[in-house]
Design a protein around this motif. Sequence first.
Motif, short mmCIF file in Angstrom:
data_model
loop_
_atom_site.label_atom_id
_atom_site.label_comp_id
_atom_site.label_asym_id
_atom_site.label_seq_id
_atom_site.Cartn_x
_atom_site.Cartn_y
_atom_site.Cartn_z
N UNK A 1 -2.40 13.06 6.45
CA UNK A 1 -3.33 12.10 7.07
C UNK A 1 -4.12 12.67 8.25
N UNK A 2 -3.95 14.01 8.49
CA UNK A 2 -4.52 14.58 9.73
C UNK A 2 -6.03 14.45 9.81
N UNK A 3 -6.72 14.57 8.67
CA UNK A 3 -8.18 14.43 8.71
C UNK A 3 -8.65 13.01 8.38
N UNK A 4 -7.70 12.07 8.28
CA UNK A 4 -8.05 10.65 8.19
C UNK A 4 -8.40 10.16 6.80
N UNK A 5 -8.41 8.85 6.68
CA UNK A 5 -8.78 8.18 5.43
C UNK A 5 -9.53 6.90 5.78
N UNK A 6 -10.63 6.67 5.09
CA UNK A 6 -11.46 5.48 5.33
C UNK A 6 -11.60 4.74 4.00
N UNK A 7 -11.02 3.55 3.91
CA UNK A 7 -11.09 2.77 2.67
C UNK A 7 -12.24 1.77 2.77
N UNK A 8 -13.24 1.96 1.94
CA UNK A 8 -14.44 1.11 1.97
C UNK A 8 -14.21 -0.14 1.12
N UNK A 9 -13.64 0.05 -0.06
CA UNK A 9 -13.29 -1.09 -0.92
C UNK A 9 -11.91 -0.83 -1.52
N UNK A 10 -11.07 -1.84 -1.46
CA UNK A 10 -9.73 -1.69 -2.01
C UNK A 10 -9.12 -3.08 -2.23
N UNK A 11 -8.41 -3.23 -3.34
CA UNK A 11 -7.69 -4.47 -3.63
C UNK A 11 -6.68 -4.14 -4.72
N UNK A 12 -5.70 -5.03 -4.92
CA UNK A 12 -4.71 -4.80 -5.98
C UNK A 12 -4.50 -6.05 -6.83
N UNK A 13 -4.20 -5.81 -8.12
CA UNK A 13 -3.83 -6.90 -9.05
C UNK A 13 -4.80 -8.07 -9.00
N UNK A 14 -6.08 -7.78 -9.01
CA UNK A 14 -7.06 -8.86 -8.92
C UNK A 14 -7.18 -9.53 -10.28
N UNK A 15 -6.83 -10.81 -10.34
CA UNK A 15 -6.97 -11.52 -11.61
C UNK A 15 -8.20 -12.42 -11.61
N UNK A 16 -8.67 -12.81 -10.45
CA UNK A 16 -9.91 -13.59 -10.41
C UNK A 16 -10.76 -13.07 -9.27
N UNK A 17 -10.46 -13.56 -8.08
CA UNK A 17 -11.29 -13.12 -6.97
C UNK A 17 -10.42 -13.03 -5.72
N UNK A 18 -10.77 -12.12 -4.84
CA UNK A 18 -9.97 -11.93 -3.63
C UNK A 18 -10.85 -11.31 -2.56
N UNK A 19 -10.23 -10.92 -1.46
CA UNK A 19 -11.01 -10.27 -0.41
C UNK A 19 -10.92 -8.76 -0.56
#
Length: 363
Positions: free
Chosen positions: A178-196
Motif C-alpha cells: 500500500x506504500x504508493x496508495x490506492x484510490x477507488x473511484x467506483x466500487x460496490x459488491x453484490x449489487x442486485x438492484x441499486x446501491x451507493x
Amino acid sequence: MRGGWSGYRFNREDSYYHPWYNFKYWGKKAWAGAIAVVVLIIVIIIIIAVEVTKKNAYPDYTKLNYSLAETYSGSSFFDNFDYFTGYDPSSGFVHYVPEAQATSLNLTYASSSSAVLRVDTSVGPGANPDASTGRFSVRVSSKNQYGLNTLFIFDVIHSPIGCGTWPALWLTDPANWPYNGEIDVMEAVNVVSTTYNQMTLHTSSGCSMGVKRKESGKVLATSCVNTTNDNAGCGVDAGSTTFGADFNSAGGAVLAMELRTAGIRLWQFGRNSIPSDITSGAPDPSTWGEATADFPSTDCNIGNHFKNQSIIANIDLCGTWAGATNVFGETCSGSCTDYVAKNNGSFADAYWEFGAFKVYSAS
Ligand SMILES: *[C@@H]1O[C@H](CO)[C@@H](O)[C@H](O)[C@H]1NC(C)=O
Ligand SMILES: *[C@@H]1O[C@H](CO)[C@@H](O)[C@H](O)[C@H]1NC(C)=O
Ligand SMILES: *[C@@H]1O[C@H](CO)[C@@H](O)[C@H](O)[C@H]1NC(C)=O
Ligand SMILES: *[C@@H]1O[C@H](CO)[C@@H](O)[C@H](O)[C@H]1NC(C)=O
Ligand SMILES: *[C@@H]1O[C@H](CO)[C@@H](O)[C@H](O)[C@H]1NC(C)=O
C-alpha cells in the motif's frame, strides 16, 4: 480559598486590614500560586487555539491549469492496458484471463463509442471445464502511471450488477501497495438492484481523514491505513443510486478525480449535471463546487502516499469483500462461490461499459 492561598495566614483582624485580594499583602507562596494559575490559563488558551486551528485547517485548492495529456477511447481503448493474469490478490473466485482469451471470449470489447469489460456467462455447470474453481473475468491495468497534478475524467455508461460481483474502477501502483496508495473511484459488491458507489483511499501508516472536509458524500471511516479495520480504508458513500440499476438506466455518470498535493477530490456527475467545461474539454475543478468525496492533505501527505498510479478496471468475484459470508448474505443467499460456479446465466449484467477516459495534467 484558605488552602489555595496558604502563603497568607488568615484571621479576622488581618482580613480586615489585609484583605486576601489585595496583592500588596501577598506572600511569596501566594505569588507563586497566582503565577502558576496565570500560566495554566495561558497554556489552556494556547491548547484550545491550536485545537481550533487544527479543526479548521483546510488546504488551498486554488485553480490549476490543466491541459489534455491522454485519451483512452475508441476501438484501441484496451491497447493502453496490460491484462493481469496472476492469482487474485483479493482472494477472489475468479480466473483473470490474458488478452487473447479475453478477446476470444468477448470479455473485453471496444468500439468507436465505448469499451466493455465483462464476466464470462458462457461456462455453465455442465461445461468442461466448468467454473468450479472460479469464473473467467478480466482485470486491466494502464501501462502509464500517474502522479500529482493530474485530473482524470472517467465516462462510465454501465456499472456491473450481480450476486458475487465485486467490480471496481480504481488506481494503484500494484507493485508497491500500500506504500504508493490506492484510490477507488467506483466500487460496490453484490449489487442486485441499486446501491451507493463507495469512493475510498487505502494507504500505508500515517493517513487520516478525521479533519475538516468539503464534500456531499457520507463519511464511512476516517483511517485510510491498510492495517486498520481489515483494510476497509477511508470510504465515502457517494449517495443513493450512484451504482447499479438506476445508475445504468440513467445512462451512467461522469466521474472526475483530481490528484494534487492539496488533496484528492472526486466528483460524480449524473448525465444531466455534467459541467460544461468537462464537455468542452477544458475542465476546471475550481468551478465545480463541493466534491462528492474530499480527501484533503491536512493529516495525510498526499505526495508521499500516492505515487505511480495505474488506472485499473476489473470485476472480481467473491473474495475478501463480496464473498465474506455476512456481506454476501446482505443481498444474496447461499455460498458465494457456489453461486458464481453454477449460475452462469446470472452474469449478463455483470459488465462495465466505459465511454472515454481523459487524463489532464498541470505543470
Ligand atoms: C494559470 O494560468 C493563468 C493565466 O495564464 C495564470 O495567471 C496562473 O498563474 C496560472 N496558474 C497556475 C497555478 O499556474
Ligand atoms: C461482444 O460484446 C459486444 C459488447 O457487448 C457486443 O456488441 C458484440 O456483439 C459482442 N461480440 C460477439 C462476437 O459476441
Ligand atoms: C450457461 O451455461 C449453459 C451450459 O454450459 C449454456 O448452455 C448456456 O447457454 C449458458 N448461458 C449463457 C447465458 O450463456
Ligand atoms: C498492510 O500492508 C502491510 C505492508 O505491505 C502488509 O504486511 C499487511 O499484510 C497489510 N495488511 C492488510 C490488512 O492489508
Ligand atoms: C515509479 O516508477 C518509476 C518508473 O517505473 C520508478 O523508477 C520509481 O522508482 C517509482 N517510484 C516509486 C516511489 O515507487
